[in-house]
Write an enzyme that holds these catalytic residues in place. Structure first.
Site, PDB file in Angstrom:
ATOM      1  N   HIS A 103       1.158  -0.957  -0.607  1.00  0.00           N
ATOM      2  CA  HIS A 103       0.196  -0.156  -0.127  1.00  0.00           C
ATOM      3  C   HIS A 103       0.840   1.068   0.327  1.00  0.00           C
ATOM      4  O   HIS A 103       1.605   1.354   0.803  1.00  0.00           O
ATOM      5  CB  HIS A 103      -0.681  -0.263   0.738  1.00  0.00           C
ATOM      6  CG  HIS A 103      -1.778  -1.104   1.102  1.00  0.00           C
ATOM      7  ND1 HIS A 103      -2.596  -1.473   2.244  1.00  0.00           N
ATOM      8  CD2 HIS A 103      -2.577  -1.233  -0.016  1.00  0.00           C
ATOM      9  CE1 HIS A 103      -3.726  -2.733   1.533  1.00  0.00           C
ATOM     10  NE2 HIS A 103      -3.963  -1.834   0.381  1.00  0.00           N
ATOM     11  N   GLU A 145       1.572   4.200   3.161  1.00  0.00           N
ATOM     12  CA  GLU A 145       2.338   2.848   4.781  1.00  0.00           C
ATOM     13  C   GLU A 145       3.284   3.250   4.353  1.00  0.00           C
ATOM     14  O   GLU A 145       4.407   2.217   4.327  1.00  0.00           O
ATOM     15  CB  GLU A 145       1.811   1.672   4.782  1.00  0.00           C
ATOM     16  CG  GLU A 145      -0.134   2.015   4.411  1.00  0.00           C
ATOM     17  CD  GLU A 145      -1.035   0.602   4.619  1.00  0.00           C
ATOM     18  OE1 GLU A 145       0.027  -0.370   4.724  1.00  0.00           O
ATOM     19  OE2 GLU A 145      -1.605   0.776   3.979  1.00  0.00           O
ATOM     20  N   HIS A 192       2.542  -3.658   6.961  1.00  0.00           N
ATOM     21  CA  HIS A 192       1.460  -2.747   6.659  1.00  0.00           C
ATOM     22  C   HIS A 192       1.120  -1.541   7.141  1.00  0.00           C
ATOM     23  O   HIS A 192       2.288  -1.504   8.520  1.00  0.00           O
ATOM     24  CB  HIS A 192      -0.002  -3.568   6.483  1.00  0.00           C
ATOM     25  CG  HIS A 192      -0.436  -3.587   5.208  1.00  0.00           C
ATOM     26  ND1 HIS A 192      -0.799  -3.286   4.039  1.00  0.00           N
ATOM     27  CD2 HIS A 192       0.226  -4.816   4.425  1.00  0.00           C
ATOM     28  CE1 HIS A 192      -1.206  -3.977   2.398  1.00  0.00           C
ATOM     29  NE2 HIS A 192      -0.528  -5.680   3.079  1.00  0.00           N
ATOM     30  N   GLU A 224       0.880  -5.744  10.870  1.00  0.00           N
ATOM     31  CA  GLU A 224      -0.101  -3.814  10.484  1.00  0.00           C
ATOM     32  C   GLU A 224       1.561  -3.201  11.875  1.00  0.00           C
ATOM     33  O   GLU A 224       0.919  -3.224  13.008  1.00  0.00           O
ATOM     34  CB  GLU A 224      -1.108  -3.333  11.049  1.00  0.00           C
ATOM     35  CG  GLU A 224      -2.439  -4.057   9.896  1.00  0.00           C
ATOM     36  CD  GLU A 224      -2.678  -3.121   9.032  1.00  0.00           C
ATOM     37  OE1 GLU A 224      -1.940  -2.263   8.553  1.00  0.00           O
ATOM     38  OE2 GLU A 224      -3.430  -3.994   8.226  1.00  0.00           O
TER      39      GLU A 224
HETATM   40  O1  0X9 Z   1      -7.365  -3.557   4.435  1.00  0.00           O
HETATM   41  C1  0X9 Z   1      -5.681  -4.038   4.228  1.00  0.00           C
HETATM   42  O2  0X9 Z   1      -5.362  -4.316   3.029  1.00  0.00           O
HETATM   43  C2  0X9 Z   1      -5.156  -4.206   5.679  1.00  0.00           C
HETATM   44  N1  0X9 Z   1      -5.096  -2.939   6.314  1.00  0.00           N
HETATM   45  S1  0X9 Z   1      -4.493  -1.734   5.424  1.00  0.00           S
HETATM   46  O3  0X9 Z   1      -4.950  -0.655   6.433  1.00  0.00           O
HETATM   47  N2  0X9 Z   1      -2.664  -1.521   6.114  1.00  0.00           N
HETATM   48  O4  0X9 Z   1      -5.367  -2.003   4.603  1.00  0.00           O
HETATM   49  C3  0X9 Z   1      -4.841  -5.557   6.130  1.00  0.00           C
HETATM   50  C4  0X9 Z   1      -5.637  -6.770   5.192  1.00  0.00           C
HETATM   51  C5  0X9 Z   1      -6.077  -7.867   6.750  1.00  0.00           C
HETATM   52  N3  0X9 Z   1      -6.561  -9.320   6.139  1.00  0.00           N
HETATM   53  C6  0X9 Z   1      -8.049  -8.776   6.942  1.00  0.00           C
HETATM   54  N4  0X9 Z   1      -8.469  -7.925   7.146  1.00  0.00           N
HETATM   55  N5  0X9 Z   1      -8.447  -9.857   6.009  1.00  0.00           N
HETATM   56 ZN    ZN Z   2      -1.690  -1.885   4.095  1.00  0.00          ZN
END
Ligand code: 0X9
Ligand code: ZN
Length: 785
Positions: free
Chosen positions: A178, A181, A304, A379
């Site tokens: 991303h 980040e 992330h 994260e």
């Molecule tokens: O949403 C995402 O891609 C990730 N968070 S972010 O804020 N960095 O974009 C987390 C993905 C983790 N997987 C799930 N929550 N299923």
């Molecule tokens: Zn992310």
């Protein structure tokens, strides 16, 4: 809406920012006066108006309920008009971004700015990797995993020790999926750097580089990352032209796992747009091809930001359960990773299954997990949007890197070595003299490995000498126990666990016994204050913050309710401090209502050595029994009891524990005061119980408080100042004989056992008879060391 006019102005062009190979650059989006606002969507209509008014979300989780978005003043008005109750949580995002940029410029210009004190662009990160490769040619190879949509290299570094690599497991780490980040590529670069710079000096890192091949890709989405530098600091996706005026595919929704499912969007304008089909993007397809070409890959972490989470599979709706052993592995390893992170600067990263954050389909770590890799999404900092979100100050790069390098080492250790060995939490750091004291370890073997014989406990009482090895016995399951040998006061016992595998490999905990062991101090109890609360020893009730109207602390014989005990905690006596021990007319009659009530102990002396002269550390231990109940009534489990400790008679306080446990029983607890504060003679402990929620039933109690002081006291014969002008120094030597000569005669006050009057338990010649005499000299001779 944001100003999306694409222009390449002369000033920007002159600074080189426009000199891109793939076309025109755009004017940076100005976030001046934009804020992060929290909105609350009551229903789907409100949710979709929030999404159409604001273009950028700030929260991890967006759905019905509260979440955060980026909004201009005009957008805030529209949000309010749409019933979304916007509340500003971060004012003027523009100035936050400008501050970050100014800080970057200053650091970039400073000639001695260390690499990790600032963020860097893709090309500079690539140059940095080249530098690492040039500096460590024996340990590295460059790796090109493919190209981004706009033709930037997906540049990785391979790191492994010399020798045959054909059977070496590969761990794959990537950052920068991303774009916004920024701390992610920085952290991943830092990990590569540390594997190389600590190789050869840190034994664990050396072993992890020798036994594992590392493939580390800092920037998986270079096009998006560059766009965040030039145009939109908050861009997330890659830079795919979707053909309808919208740009970008969310790479972390583009993997072939539940593609297109919950938590991904078919709307090309969405921040979670999954793309037209799985692996439609060159960045994701390149990694798929790399995984296909490398059957040795066993584990993967995708970094992330933000929220400080350690996420393990699965994250998509309808995923099959993990096997019980894999589930346990993820829970244990993720807990250990979190503990390793916390050990550095205290940062709390929460381990959880990904779906507990929110369901998301087509996510990278689910895809790698589906290929039987051990897979995590971490994260990074900060913990919340309120503390900067994606715009993390550059001075946080290093601490973020340091703490996450620890997590990566824990994860890699679980792969590189035959066993996972940990001391159990209850092993004592202070033990009684002349008493064998058990310590325990848990030992679990990786699959395909078994323990040869039994684990052994290695023990020594000198800093560098050889260890004695003691066989451990199984204490059920994976727990093994053996006793530290009975030892005289004032020794420090160093110990470790050693486990050998049937294939001949031996592993110890701690890993490198030349640099680290566990230890226990043998200390004598020199004083102990005990209060069973049967009489008032000078406790006080109340503080300026107290507002409770009922259930104020009082000393009483409690009467049972559904939330309060019938008996105190002591085996003898009946009285405890209770938040009103009287039952009254019913459950809610005399519990705490209206706020907090505070109970403060009398002044306690945690330095009291009972007249003995302490050598080295004085350790104080505080124990008490506590009762706490808050799980009944209208708003259960909302309130807590905070226990605080002071070493300056209440000028400042440190939290000892925050109690939320509804044991429905008296719970005895013990704390090492030294873990919290330096023991002084001005100690206080206070118990703050509160009912802050409406209508909860909260009852608390305290009984049987003990303050025990332990120290290494001078041994009999090591003459103290009070008896001569020679200082007790922990060694019995000729000076003590001279001092003792001066003492010959009756003990002061005629009390047997004064210093020099050797007690029976130190030698058969001793007679502790109230006279310092020739027999005592002979006994003293036997003690010389
Ligand atoms: O949403 C995402 O891609 C990730 N968070 S972010 O804020 N960095 O974009 C987390 C993905 C983790 N997987 C799930 N929550 N299923
Ligand atoms: Zn992310």
């Amino acid at each position: 809406m944001l100003n999306r006019t694409r222009l390449c102005v002369a000033l920007v062009a002159a600074s080189g920012l426009c000199a891109s190979a793939w076309g025109q650059l755009e004017t940076p989006i100005d976030y001046t006066n934009y804020s992060v606002v929290r909105v609350t969507a009551e229903n789907a209509t409100e949710l979709s108006s929030a999404m159409s008014i604001s273009e950028t979300t700030w929260s991890e989780r967006v759905g019905i309920g509260p979440f955060e978005v980026v909004a201009s003043p005009a957008q805030q008005e529209q949000l309010a008009a749409a019933g979304l109750e916007p509340v500003v949580v971060t004012k003027d995002l523009g100035s936050l971004i400008a501050t970050e940029r100014a800080e970057l410029n200053v650091l970039e210009q400073a000639k001695d700015a260390a690499w990790f004190q600032t963020y860097h662009r893709t090309a500079d990160i690539h140059t940095y990797l080249d530098g690492l490769i040039a500096a460590h040619p024996q340990l590295t190879t460059p790796d090109d995993l493919g190209d981004s949509l706009q033709g930037r290299q997906l540049k990785a570094i391979r790191i492994t020790g010399p020798g045959d690599t054909t059977n070496r497991p590969i761990i794959f780490l990537n950052g920068g999926q991303h774009a916004r980040e920024w701390v992610s590529p920085a952290t991943v670069t830092y990990i590569a750097d540390q594997l190389l710079t600590q190789y050869g000096s840190d034994p664990l890192v050396t072993a992890l580089v020798d036994q594992i091949e590392w493939v580390i890709l800092p920037v998986l989405n270079p096009d998006g990352y560059e766009y965040t530098w030039d145009t939109d600091r908050l861009w997330r996706k890659n830079r795919r032209n979707n053909g309808n005026g919208t740009f970008g595919v969310d790479l972390n929704r583009n993997w072939d796992i539940d593609f297109g499912g919950d938590g991904s969007s078919a709307n090309t304008n969405s921040e979670t747009y999954h793309g037209p089909f799985a692996f439609s993007e060159p960045e994701t397809a390149a990694i798929r091809d790399f995984l296909n070409a490398e059957p040795r890959i066993v584990a993967h972490i995708d970094f992330h930001s933000f929220s400080q989470l350690i996420l393990y599979p699965w994250g998509y709706t309808g995923a099959p359960p993990l096997s019980p052993s894999l589930q346990t592995y993820y829970e244990d390893t993720s807990d250990d990773m979190a503990a390793a992170i916390q050990s550095q600067f205290g940062s709390v990263y929460v381990p959880q299954e990904s779906i507990a954050l929110y369901p998301a389909a087509g996510v990278m770590s689910d895809y790698t997990a589906s290929r039987d890799l051990l897979a995590w999404t971490i994260e990074l900092r900060p913990s919340s949007g309120g503390s900067g979100g994606f715009v993390l100050p550059a001075n946080q790069i290093l601490p973020t890197g340091i703490e996450n390098f620890e997590a990566v080492k824990v994860m890699a250790t679980s792969i590189a070595f035959p066993f996972s060995i940990s001391p159990v939490a209850g092993n004592p750091s202070v033990i009684d003299p002349d008493t064998a004291t058990p310590v325990s370890f848990t030992v679990s073997a990786q699959s395909g490995v078994s323990i040869d014989g039994t684990p052994t406990l290695l023990v020594r009482t000198t800093d560098t000498g050889p260890f004695t090895s003691i066989a451990m016995t199984n204490a059920g399951g994976t727990t093994w126990t053996a006793s530290l040998p009975a030892s005289p006061a004032c020794e420090t016992i160093e110990y470790a666990a050693s486990v050998t595998a049937t294939d001949g490999r031996t592993q110890t905990f701690p890993f490198d016994l030349n640099s680290q062991t566990l230890s226990a101090e043998v200390l004598t109890e020199v004083s102990s204050f005990f209060d069973d609360m049967e009489t008032d020893t000078g406790w006080s009730v109340g503080s300026p913050q107290d507002t409770a109207t009922t259930g104020v602390w009082s000393r009483s014989d409690p009467q049972a309710t559904a939330a309060q005990p019938e008996d105190d905690a002591s085996p003898v006596g009946t009285i405890a401090w209770m938040t009103d021990g009287a039952a009254g007319s019913g459950l809610g009659a005399n519990d705490i209502d209206g706020g907090q009530t505070t109970l403060t102990s009398p002044l306690l002396d945690a330095t009291d050595t009972g007249g003995a002269v302490a050598q080295g550390p004085v350790e104080a231990f505080l124990s008490y029994s506590r009762w706490f109940s808050n799980d009944q009534g209208a708003s259960p489990n909302e309130d807590v009891m905070v226990v605080e400790i002071s070493n300056n008679n209440g000028s400042s306080w440190t939290t000892l524990e925050t109690v939320s446990q509804n044991a429905n029983a008296w719970v005895p607890v013990t704390f090492s005061v030294n873990d919290f504060l330096t023991p002084t003679s001005q100690m206080l402990v206070r118990f703050i119980a509160a009912d802050n929620g409406a209508g909860s039933i909260v009852e608390a109690g305290v009984d049987d408080l003990r303050l025990e002081v332990r120290a290494c006291t001078s041994r009999v014969g090591d003459i103290a100042d009070t008896f001569g002008n020679l200082t007790p120094d922990g060694v019995i030597d000729f000076g003590d004989f001279l001092a003792m000569l001066g003492l010959v005669g009756p003990c002061p006050g005629g009390t047997p056992g004064c210093t020099g009057d050797i007690a029976d338990d130190f030698g058969t010649l001793g007679n502790a008879d109230g006279q310092v005499s020739f027999g005592d000299f002979l006994a003293l001779l036997a003690l010389v060391d």
